[in-house]
Write an enzyme that holds these catalytic residues in place. Structure first.
Site, PDB file in Angstrom:
ATOM      1  CE1 TYR A   1     -13.625 -29.570 -37.295  1.00 50.02           C
ATOM      2  CE2 TYR A   1     -12.375 -29.762 -39.082  1.00 50.02           C
ATOM      3  CZ  TYR A   1     -13.321 -30.342 -38.520  1.00 50.02           C
ATOM      4  OH  TYR A   1     -13.944 -31.357 -38.441  1.00 50.02           O
TER       5      TYR A   1
ATOM      6  CD  GLU B   1     -11.704 -33.405 -36.322  1.00 53.83           C
ATOM      7  OE1 GLU B   1     -11.727 -33.529 -37.300  1.00 53.83           O
ATOM      8  OE2 GLU B   1     -11.788 -33.215 -35.617  1.00 53.83           O
TER       9      GLU B   1
ATOM     10  CD1 TRP C   1     -15.769 -30.839 -46.090  1.00 57.66           C
ATOM     11  CD2 TRP C   1     -14.244 -31.063 -46.873  1.00 57.66           C
ATOM     12  NE1 TRP C   1     -15.211 -30.515 -44.916  1.00 57.66           N
ATOM     13  CE2 TRP C   1     -14.126 -30.797 -46.051  1.00 57.66           C
ATOM     14  CE3 TRP C   1     -13.629 -31.007 -47.928  1.00 57.66           C
ATOM     15  CZ2 TRP C   1     -13.284 -31.140 -45.475  1.00 57.66           C
ATOM     16  CZ3 TRP C   1     -12.218 -31.524 -47.127  1.00 57.66           C
ATOM     17  CH2 TRP C   1     -11.610 -31.375 -46.443  1.00 57.66           C
TER      18      TRP C   1
ATOM     19  CG  ASP D   1     -14.424 -31.717 -33.044  1.00 56.24           C
ATOM     20  OD1 ASP D   1     -15.492 -30.704 -33.763  1.00 56.24           O
ATOM     21  OD2 ASP D   1     -14.181 -32.703 -33.360  1.00 56.24           O
TER      22      ASP D   1
ATOM     23  CB  THR E   1      -6.164 -34.455 -44.963  1.00 55.47           C
ATOM     24  OG1 THR E   1      -7.231 -35.400 -45.934  1.00 55.47           O
ATOM     25  CG2 THR E   1      -5.221 -35.024 -44.187  1.00 55.47           C
TER      26      THR E   1
END
Length: 454
Positions: free
Chosen positions: A55, A63, A421, A57, A66
């Site tokens: 993305y 950015e 996530w 930042d 991982t």
């Protein structure tokens, strides 16, 4: 915690130049870089089929975060895969510039400061248990992290009113608090914002934002591996000597400005020690800890302890060449000193500043670190094939596998989806969503059913 989830986030500096002059603004360069990403992801903030997040930042810094990894070597591999993904975007963006008649080279730098004095970060993430007092964990870690830069700093030529000096850490000048919930305004050593990206009743995410971005794979291994060992000792209840610093923010700068690492810094109890003393203390405890737990089979811990000890010895004996192939700030310092002596330059020379920056260029044909790697002048942790595969293949032993498989199938089937996530969601009429709260879990029937339904 013998098995831990790790993650790394690296922000990259970006510029576009033509014959030494800046050609496009960072915002314009970022738009060219992310045009391909936006075309398929409809956003400049996307998750990839290797489980990672890419993305833009604040401040037009690309950015790369991982995917979740459960071993340090895996994490190093996936961090390097992020460099290769961004290098691919760079090559594509330069091609578009040429097609539009704009002359210029785009550079992506894996460093932490720009010429205007702005800083951008490398954030380390370590999963820890929810039990226990987080404040105590932070108290023990701060002295370790303040002094850890002598192992894993990226090095920097800093221009000061008194002239140019070589500093160990790029990030040290920009840290203003020990522990805080902010990441940009005050820039603490440890960020305490409680976002576990996991089951909040069981886990907490330790977010370390004091470290430098590393080009060297071995330095990265040492940075992450040594921190993991210290965390494991704290979790196991190992008694560690009180190294609480009187003023951590002053100390972090003093350590960075002292290449001998012998300058005395004051502890809260009145004692005075050097950064070397602090690191030797943690190292000796870690050696005992691994031996006591029968760590003969832990090859990663053995490699970390070996490099940790050799680095401290090289600094102590003023024989930096001992680790010039393995420790970023030393590698770059030796490179700069040889260049200076060959051309009769002062440390303040613009040519030295250019060399300093080129070390961090991630383009493998232009970056000095990669030219050294190609010439066999630095040590490796990864293999090129593993890095190439990690660009599109998630770690197979963590939650990242579920996310990666879901994204891959959804893209193949041209299905609209949303992920973060912990969530996997199909944007169909049923709005089916799977919540994945366990980052250690790489197999899940619910996810399999969701994938099969596409």
């Amino acid at each position: 915690m013998d098995r831990r989830i790790f993650g790394l986030e690296n922000e990259y500096g970006v510029t576009c130049v033509f014959r030494g002059q800046r050609r496009l603004s960072p915002d314009e360069v970022a738009r060219y870089l992310f045009r391909r990403v936006v075309s398929w992801g409809r956003s400049s903030n996307v998750f990839l089929k290797n489980g990672a997040r890419l993305y833009l930042d604040v401040g037009s810094h690309p950015e790369y975060a991982t995917p979740e990894c459960d071993s340090v070597p895996d994490l190093v591999t996936h961090d390097k895969a992020g460099e290769r993904i961004l290098e691919g975007l760079l090559v594509e963006a330069e091609r578009r510039l040429r097609e539009e008649g704009i002359a210029g080279d785009i550079h992506l730098f894996k460093n932490n400061t720009d010429s205007a004095g702005n800083s951008y970060g490398c954030h380390e993430n370590y999963l820890v248990g929810r039990h226990g007092e987080f404040s105590k964990l932070a108290d023990v870690l701060v002295p370790f992290l303040v002094s850890r830069q002598i192992l894993c700093g990226a090095g920097k030529v800093l221009q000061t009113p008194r002239g140019a000096v070589y500093c160990i850490s790029q990030r040290a000048e920009h840290i203003w608090e020990s522990v805080s919930s902010a990441t940009t305004r005050s820039r603490p050593i440890i960020n305490t914002r409680d976002e576990p990206h996991a089951d909040a009743e069981r886990f907490r995410r330790l977010h370390v934002i004091v470290g430098d971005s590393n080009m060297s794979e071995t330095t990265m291994l040492l940075k992450l591996g040594a921190t993991d060992l210290v965390l494991r000792m704290i979790e196991a209840g190992v008694m560690l000597r009180d190294m609480t610093l009187e003023n951590p923010i002053r100390a972090i700068r003093e350590v960075s400005h002292d290449m001998t690492c012998q300058r005395r810094i004051k502890l809260a109890n009145g004692r005075e020690v050097s950064a070397l003393d602090i690191q030797w203390e943690y190292h000796s405890k870690a050696v005992e800890f691994v031996e006591r737990r029968g760590g003969d089979g832990d090859e990663v811990a053995k490699r970390v302890l070996d490099l940790w000890g050799r680095t401290l010895l090289a600094i102590e004996t003023d024989d930096l060449e001992l680790v010039a192939r393995e420790i970023d700030w030393v590698t770059k310092y030796v490179l700069i000193e040889r260049f200076r002596h060959k051309h009769g330059l002062s440390l303040a020379s613009p040519r030295v500043a250019e060399l300093d920056l080129k070390y961090h260029d991630i383009h493998r044909d232009r970056g000095l670190y990669y030219r050294m790697e190609r010439a066999g002048l630095v040590e490796r942790v990864t293999r090129d094939l593993d890095v190439f595969e990690a660009k599109s293949r998630p770690p197979q032993t963590t939650r990242a596998r579920l996310r990666g498989e879901f994204i891959k199938r959804a893209q193949e089937k041209r299905r609209d989806f949303t992920v973060d996530w912990v969530h996997l969601k199909l944007n169909d009429q049923a709005q089916r969503t799977v919540l994945c709260k366990d980052p250690f879990r790489s197999v899940d029937d619910r996810v399999d059913k969701l994938i099969a339904s596409m």
